[in-house]
Design a protein around this motif. Structure first.
Motif, short mmCIF file in Angstrom:
data_model
loop_
_atom_site.label_atom_id
_atom_site.label_comp_id
_atom_site.label_asym_id
_atom_site.label_seq_id
_atom_site.Cartn_x
_atom_site.Cartn_y
_atom_site.Cartn_z
N SER A 1 0.81 -1.37 -0.08
CA SER A 1 0.06 -0.16 0.03
C SER A 1 0.88 1.32 0.05
O SER A 1 0.63 2.26 -0.61
CB SER A 1 -1.02 0.07 0.98
N GLU B 1 1.73 2.02 -3.46
CA GLU B 1 0.45 2.59 -4.14
C GLU B 1 0.39 3.89 -4.11
O GLU B 1 0.08 4.71 -4.81
CB GLU B 1 -0.53 1.76 -3.88
N TYR C 1 -3.51 2.41 -10.33
CA TYR C 1 -2.31 1.54 -9.89
C TYR C 1 -3.08 0.32 -9.82
O TYR C 1 -4.24 -0.06 -9.31
CB TYR C 1 -1.89 1.93 -8.37
#
Length: 149
Positions: A95, A98, A109
């Motif tokens: 994450s 991202e 993404y």
């Protein structure tokens, strides 16, 4: 969308390059694909006035040399590349990566599935979603004509 267009795929993995080629040749046979296995070659190619501007850039993050995130930041820093539609297409599910990609200006993404059928479905969906938007953003409409006085 099954029409033409040009997608620049920045991908160093021969296996993923082949999978992308196979998937998109099935779902979008009129699409032109250009592959860049080295990030270092992408910015000079995009800044070449004689080269065709891609409608969409599919960008892998985990590249040797200049990584995908650094390339994305470089693209967004150049006026000529700032409006390109860039979709990060990566195997990274972190994450933090991202978030960093969105902060650097990624339009999307997308995680690369391992299963080819799912890979093909996800890729087709991304192209169907982003390619028309990229084409629309490059078309500048003339302002409406003023009514006669």
């Amino acid at each position: 969308m099954t029409g033409g267009g040009l997608i620049l795929v920045v991908e160093d993995s021969e296996e993923d390059t082949e999978a992308i080629q196979r998937a998109l040749s099935r779902s979008h046979p009129l699409l032109d694909l250009e592959f860049a296995p080295r990030s270092e070659d992408v910015l000079p190619r995009l800044l070449d006035p004689a080269a065709r501007t891609p409608d969409l850039v599919l960008l892998d993050l985990n590249m040797p040399g200049i990584g995908g995130l650094a390339l994305l930041s470089s693209l967004r820093a150049h006026t000529a590349c700032a409006s390109l539609t860039v979709v990060v297409f990566t195997s990274s599910t972190a994450s933090a990566e991202e978030d960093a990609c969105y902060a650097a200006g990624a339009d999307s993404y997308i995680y690369k599935p391992v299963n080819f059928e799912l890979f093909q479905t996800v890729l087709r969906g991304a192209v169907d979603f982003w390619l028309p938007r990229a084409a629309d953003s490059t078309v500048t409409a003339a302002p409406p004509a003023a009514p006669p006085a």
